[in-house]
Design a protein around this motif. Structure first.
Motif, mmCIF file in Angstrom:
data_model
loop_
_atom_site.group_PDB
_atom_site.id
_atom_site.type_symbol
_atom_site.label_atom_id
_atom_site.label_comp_id
_atom_site.label_asym_id
_atom_site.label_seq_id
_atom_site.Cartn_x
_atom_site.Cartn_y
_atom_site.Cartn_z
ATOM 1 N N VAL A 24 -9.572 -11.023 -13.471
ATOM 2 C CA VAL A 24 -9.621 -11.451 -12.402
ATOM 3 C C VAL A 24 -8.980 -12.866 -12.182
ATOM 4 O O VAL A 24 -9.133 -13.729 -13.298
ATOM 5 C CB VAL A 24 -10.935 -11.457 -11.642
ATOM 6 N N ALA A 25 -7.997 -13.109 -11.308
ATOM 7 C CA ALA A 25 -7.575 -14.533 -11.231
ATOM 8 C C ALA A 25 -8.486 -15.537 -10.482
ATOM 9 O O ALA A 25 -9.014 -15.264 -9.456
ATOM 10 C CB ALA A 25 -6.139 -14.559 -10.483
ATOM 11 N N ASP A 26 -8.713 -16.588 -11.227
ATOM 12 C CA ASP A 26 -9.637 -17.664 -10.681
ATOM 13 C C ASP A 26 -8.905 -18.778 -10.060
ATOM 14 O O ASP A 26 -8.634 -19.814 -10.735
ATOM 15 C CB ASP A 26 -10.411 -18.207 -11.992
ATOM 16 N N ASP A 40 -8.495 -8.576 -9.457
ATOM 17 C CA ASP A 40 -9.047 -9.060 -8.323
ATOM 18 C C ASP A 40 -8.809 -10.519 -8.376
ATOM 19 O O ASP A 40 -8.110 -11.023 -9.299
ATOM 20 C CB ASP A 40 -10.691 -9.069 -8.638
ATOM 21 N N ALA A 41 -9.233 -11.063 -7.271
ATOM 22 C CA ALA A 41 -9.054 -12.693 -7.126
ATOM 23 C C ALA A 41 -10.365 -13.090 -6.668
ATOM 24 O O ALA A 41 -11.164 -12.679 -5.929
ATOM 25 C CB ALA A 41 -8.101 -13.054 -6.306
ATOM 26 N N ARG A 93 -7.507 -5.019 -5.645
ATOM 27 C CA ARG A 93 -8.934 -4.625 -5.530
ATOM 28 C C ARG A 93 -9.753 -5.796 -4.518
ATOM 29 O O ARG A 93 -9.128 -6.106 -3.622
ATOM 30 C CB ARG A 93 -9.815 -4.219 -6.512
ATOM 31 N N TYR A 94 -10.819 -6.343 -5.194
ATOM 32 C CA TYR A 94 -11.643 -7.192 -4.320
ATOM 33 C C TYR A 94 -11.029 -8.885 -4.451
ATOM 34 O O TYR A 94 -10.401 -9.208 -5.351
ATOM 35 C CB TYR A 94 -12.973 -7.411 -5.161
ATOM 36 N N VAL A 126 -8.448 -7.296 7.776
ATOM 37 C CA VAL A 126 -8.865 -7.107 6.211
ATOM 38 C C VAL A 126 -9.952 -6.277 6.316
ATOM 39 O O VAL A 126 -11.401 -6.461 6.925
ATOM 40 C CB VAL A 126 -8.955 -8.326 5.672
ATOM 41 N N ALA A 127 -9.798 -4.888 5.587
ATOM 42 C CA ALA A 127 -11.165 -4.150 5.379
ATOM 43 C C ALA A 127 -12.336 -4.691 4.493
ATOM 44 O O ALA A 127 -12.037 -5.616 3.696
ATOM 45 C CB ALA A 127 -10.586 -2.821 4.756
ATOM 46 N N ARG A 128 -13.434 -4.296 5.030
ATOM 47 C CA ARG A 128 -14.714 -4.973 4.199
ATOM 48 C C ARG A 128 -14.649 -4.608 2.939
ATOM 49 O O ARG A 128 -15.370 -5.294 2.091
ATOM 50 C CB ARG A 128 -15.795 -4.801 5.088
ATOM 51 N N ASP A 129 -14.192 -3.470 2.576
ATOM 52 C CA ASP A 129 -14.333 -2.965 1.220
ATOM 53 C C ASP A 129 -13.444 -3.658 0.246
ATOM 54 O O ASP A 129 -13.456 -3.257 -0.927
ATOM 55 C CB ASP A 129 -14.168 -1.618 1.164
ATOM 56 N N ARG A 130 -12.474 -4.780 0.800
ATOM 57 C CA ARG A 130 -11.626 -5.611 0.128
ATOM 58 C C ARG A 130 -12.405 -6.787 -0.350
ATOM 59 O O ARG A 130 -11.869 -7.519 -1.259
ATOM 60 C CB ARG A 130 -10.406 -5.801 0.672
ATOM 61 N N ILE A 131 -13.730 -7.190 0.269
ATOM 62 C CA ILE A 131 -14.334 -8.417 0.080
ATOM 63 C C ILE A 131 -15.480 -8.508 -0.782
ATOM 64 O O ILE A 131 -16.300 -7.694 -0.302
ATOM 65 C CB ILE A 131 -14.313 -8.975 1.606
#
Length: 316
Positions: A24-26, A40-41, A93-94, A126-131
């Motif tokens: 995941v990128a911070d 993810d990010a 993804r997220y 933006v779809a909720r399942d991406r957040i």
């Protein structure tokens, strides 16, 4: 900016890490992280503030200020969702978006703000399942996550410094927790008067390994995302964690290192019995852990200060 010149070797430590852990990128700097292909990010007010000060992201600041956002969001919060929208185009993804840290001790307000952020993402397409909704792991924040998860809202419980916080998050079915490796190590360095720990003795590494073993031994589905790294040794020692959120600077360093054996997580069973904490039990466990109490409070204060600074720079 990250580009192909950073890739000095064909099979890097970053490639090897990706084979064992979701990377995941911070960072809020979506142009910078693109080269490292994170899954993810994750963002917070500190990261968005740093990115928003760069000319290359001025268009998002202008968009945030162009009109009053709906859903009871401030322009600063709209800027967070705008960065989130852009990040969803970079990662598959997220993307995590943080609730205002000043609400960390107000369950109802945290729930309301999470719903408002999601409504704004809906409006942005933006779809909720991406957040992932990112919430500080206070008792009140964990209660908010319990309600939100029951509604199908995925939560990233941040500022984890203790097993007690993790246990409480596991019990409410949080999607993800973020224990802060480097900040734990920082506290112990100051307390012990040392400059460095080998990875095998690093208190932050050992804390995440303990939390991870507890989750896996007792069958919790919550994923463990190690965060707040100070060096690559910490990262390599925790290879095999569900996820790791890593700064662009350390991603670049890993990308320039040869793929080598990495110690990775100890997969032995947890020695900690499964417990369910009520409010009093949680409060006592935190009271009994000076590091966790101090670092949680410090983290909330810093995120709140950066939120105020972001608001000030936007003129609101």
């Amino acid at each position: 900016m990250a580009d192909s010149t950073h890739r000095q070797i064909k099979d890097s430590a970053l490639d090897a890490l990706r084979a064992r852990t979701t990377v995941v990128a911070d960072s809020g700097e979506f142009e910078t992280i693109r080269a490292y292909r994170p899954t993810d990010a994750t963002t917070n007010p500190s990261l968005v503030l740093a990115a928003a000060r760069q000319d290359s992201y001025r268009m998002l600041v202008d968009e945030a200020l162009a009109g009053t956002p709906g859903h009871n969001l401030t322009p600063a919060e709209r800027l967070m969702t705008l960065f989130g929208r852009e990040l969803t185009g970079v990662v598959p993804r997220y993307v995590s978006t943080e609730v205002d840290a000043r609400l960390s001790f107000d369950t109802s307000a945290t729930i309301a703000k999470a719903r408002a952020l999601l409504a704004d993402y809906d409006a942005l397409g933006v779809a909720r399942d991406r957040i992932l909704i990112k919430i500080a792991s206070t008792w009140e924040g964990i209660r908010a996550a319990s309600v939100l998860e029951a509604e199908g809202v995925a939560c990233n419980m941040t500022l984890i410094f203790s097993l007690a916080q993790a246990q409480a998050c596991f019990d409410v079915g949080a999607t993800l927790i973020s224990p802060f490796v480097g900040r734990i190590t920082d506290w112990y360095k100051a307390a012990d008067g040392v400059d460095h720990y080998p990875a095998s003795e690093d208190p932050g590494v050992k804390s995440v390994a303990r939390i991870n073993a507890y989750a896996k031994t007792h069958g919790y589905p919550t994923q463990v995302m190690a965060a707040s790294f100070r060096n690559c040794d910490q990262i390599l020692a925790l290879a095999g964690a569900d996820l790791m959120t890593i700064s662009p600077a350390l991603l670049a360093e890993l990308d320039s290192m040869p793929a080598a054996d990495m110690p990775g997580l100890d997969v032995s069973a947890s020695r900690d019995p499964r417990v369910a904490l009520d409010r009093a039990g949680f409060a006592w466990a935190m009271n009994d852990d000076a590091m966790a109490t101090e670092k949680l409070a410090e983290g909330i204060r810093k995120f709140a200060a950066d939120q105020r600074t972001l608001e000030g720079e936007l003129g609101v």
